[in-house]
Design an enzyme around this catalytic site. Structure first.
Site, PDB file in Angstrom:
ATOM      1  N   TYR A 143       0.767  -1.658   0.124  1.00 42.69           N
ATOM      2  CA  TYR A 143       0.679   0.515   0.071  1.00 42.69           C
ATOM      3  C   TYR A 143       0.909   1.181   0.107  1.00 42.69           C
ATOM      4  O   TYR A 143       1.862   1.105   1.008  1.00 42.69           O
ATOM      5  CB  TYR A 143      -0.635  -0.088   1.200  1.00 42.69           C
ATOM      6  CG  TYR A 143      -1.780   1.176   1.550  1.00 42.69           C
ATOM      7  CD1 TYR A 143      -2.905   1.705  -0.013  1.00 42.69           C
ATOM      8  CD2 TYR A 143      -1.370   2.125   2.547  1.00 42.69           C
ATOM      9  CE1 TYR A 143      -3.648   2.412   0.810  1.00 42.69           C
ATOM     10  CE2 TYR A 143      -2.402   3.132   2.438  1.00 42.69           C
ATOM     11  CZ  TYR A 143      -3.411   3.673   1.444  1.00 42.69           C
ATOM     12  OH  TYR A 143      -4.695   4.482   1.717  1.00 42.69           O
ATOM     13  N   ASP A 181       9.133   3.029  -0.220  1.00 38.67           N
ATOM     14  CA  ASP A 181       8.115   3.289   0.227  1.00 38.67           C
ATOM     15  C   ASP A 181       8.235   2.670   1.984  1.00 38.67           C
ATOM     16  O   ASP A 181       8.013   1.341   2.615  1.00 38.67           O
ATOM     17  CB  ASP A 181       6.907   2.691   0.094  1.00 38.67           C
ATOM     18  CG  ASP A 181       5.327   3.495   1.353  1.00 38.67           C
ATOM     19  OD1 ASP A 181       6.473   4.415   1.942  1.00 38.67           O
ATOM     20  OD2 ASP A 181       4.662   3.423   1.339  1.00 38.67           O
ATOM     21  N   LYS A 186       4.716   8.320   9.321  1.00 43.03           N
ATOM     22  CA  LYS A 186       4.859   7.842  10.611  1.00 43.03           C
ATOM     23  C   LYS A 186       5.599   8.171  11.705  1.00 43.03           C
ATOM     24  O   LYS A 186       5.386   9.426  11.841  1.00 43.03           O
ATOM     25  CB  LYS A 186       4.413   6.417  10.416  1.00 43.03           C
ATOM     26  CG  LYS A 186       3.070   5.607   9.604  1.00 43.03           C
ATOM     27  CD  LYS A 186       3.124   4.467   9.440  1.00 43.03           C
ATOM     28  CE  LYS A 186       2.331   4.314   8.079  1.00 43.03           C
ATOM     29  NZ  LYS A 186       0.794   4.260   8.678  1.00 43.03           N
TER      30      LYS A 186
END
Ligand code: PMP
Length: 431
Positions: free
Chosen positions: A144, A239, A267
């Site tokens: 994702y 990523d 994050k």
């Protein structure tokens, strides 16, 4: 457990927000039932609006690596609030954060700060397309990269295929330039590059995947990917929104030894505040506006309060040499105890763990990609999830999400997790 107030809030939320949430997975769609509404958090613990306490094994989907409301992070935020909240103009802290990132992360010479992982990934792809003059991108099934159109692909197709949008509203023409192949499948990768390598602008990958549960790269997968990208002039994008500053200070690039051309972050970078980034070598980053022609912008990008929280978080992680080995040990201990209890109660499980990320799959099969993750028994995960919730342990509300361990979890919390797992797996074995 009394959850009357949570129910009331969930019902109010449903009338004013789609599905009662501001991000879909919070709605418990994958596990059923009603989401809990939270009021406060401290260290390893969450407290809901009914006053119930839960041991947190998601940690806001990764950011709260030091636990909730770490005093040094809270103090950095408070100090910044006394200076300014936002300028929309250059300020000192964003330079200090970028300098830290470039000195910590292998290969990083310049970064652009943004506000979400989605923005970081879609911007990195734009740079890669501009740099190569190609349009096609490759992603892996089950990875994702945020909700930008180009990434919203039918992620279940194990085969080499051009994409079909997995959401109405995504133009077929946009995903037509996205190719999805299985994660950890060196043969598919090789044959894709043999056929179409000259067309591929970028490959974007979660080097340690966390969006089909935790699925580490198998030996040879990332080195092959790096070699193929080099051979075909393709930009390799790691990523590291989940893994950056979480697996090690230098992220998965440090732990795997494989270098990417562009890296995205989010994050942990913001220590719990909305902050993300993408970066790489100067030759690529100099293409980003206003240095170069690739447009990218954001009113609140590099928000001073978020940046203050990020600097405090990175400094704590950098100055605590044991923090990553302790996190790793905690995650290992959770997996070890899960296996012992599963064996004791005769319930087959597979655990995957890499640093402070882990996941449990109700299967005996190795979980190495989306297909094998999907063959696990999600019905059993649902029962396990609700059992653990009743025991006061908050897990990700989906079998296809990674658990995230925080530094606030100590031996006492490990014992609590163990006893909750024992109770829940015993009940499941009796059914
Ligand atoms: N990349 C990865 C690997 C992610 O896990 C996520 C979010 N879970 C994103 C990108 C998107 O980040 P955001 O939700 O901040 O847009």
């Amino acid at each position: 457990m009394n959850t009357i107030q949570s129910e009331l809030w969930a019902s109010r939320a449903r009338s004013v927000s789609p599905g009662g949430v501001n991000s879909p997975v919070r709605a418990f769609t994958a596990v059923g039932g009603m989401p809990i509404t939270f009021a406060t958090a401290e260290g390893a613990w969450l407290v809901d609006v009914d006053g119930n306490r839960y041991l947190d094994l998601i940690n806001s989907w990764g950011p709260m690596i030091l636990g909730h409301r770490h005093p040094a992070v809270v103090s950095a935020i408070e100090q910044q609030l006394h200076r300014a909240m936002s300028f929309g103009a250059p300020s000192t802290l964003e330079v200090e954060l970028a300098e830290r990132m470039c000195s910590i992360v292998p290969g990083l010479e310049q970064v652009r700060l943004v506000s979400s992982g989605t923005e970081a990934c879609m911007s990195a792809v734009r740079v890669a397309r501009a740099a190569t003059g190609r349009e096609t991108i490759v992603k892996f099934a089950g990875c994702y990269h945020g909700h930008a159109d180009a990434f919203l692909m039918s992620a279940g197709s194990g085969a080499l295929a051009n994409g079909v949008p997995s959401s109405p509203g995504v133009p077929v023409s946009v995903v037509a330039t996205t190719i999805v192949i299985p994660f950890n499948d060196i043969e598919s990768l090789q044959s894709l590059f043999d056929d179409r390598g000259h067309e591929i602008a970028a490959v974007i990958v979660e080097p340690i995947a966390g969006n089909m549960g935790c699925v580490p790269a198998e030996p040879g997968f990332l080195p092959t990917l790096r070699a193929l990208c080099d051979m075909h002039g393709t930009v390799l994008i790691f990523d590291e929104v989940m893994t950056g500053f979480r697996l090690a200070l230098g992220g998965a690039q440090q732990t795997t030894g494989i270098r990417a051309d562009l890296v995205t972050f989010g994050k942990v970078l913001g220590g719990g505040m909305p902050l993300a980034a993408f970066g790489g070598a100067k030759n690529l980053m100099n293409m980003v506006s206003p240095a170069g022609p690739v447009y990218q912008a954001g009113t609140l990008s590099g928000h001073p309060v978020a940046v203050a929280a990020g600097i405090a978080t990175l400094d704590l992680l950098a100055n605590e040499p044991e923090v990553y080995s302790n996190l790793d040990e905690t995650a290992r201990a959770i997996c070890h105890r899960l296996h012992a209890r599963a064996e004791q109660h005769g319930i087959p499980i597979t655990t995957n763990q890499y640093g402070s990320m882990l996941s449990v799959h109700f299967t005996q099969e190795r979980v190495i990609n989306l297909d094998s993750a999907m063959r696990a028994d999600v019905g059993r995960f649902r029962i396990f999830f609700h059992g653990m919730l009743n025991q006061g342990v908050y897990l990700p509300p989906s079998a296809f999400e990674s658990w995230f361990v925080s530094a606030a979890i100590t031996g006492a919390e490990l014992d609590l997790i163990d006893s909750a797992v024992d109770t829940v797996l015993y009940a499941m074995s009796a059914d």
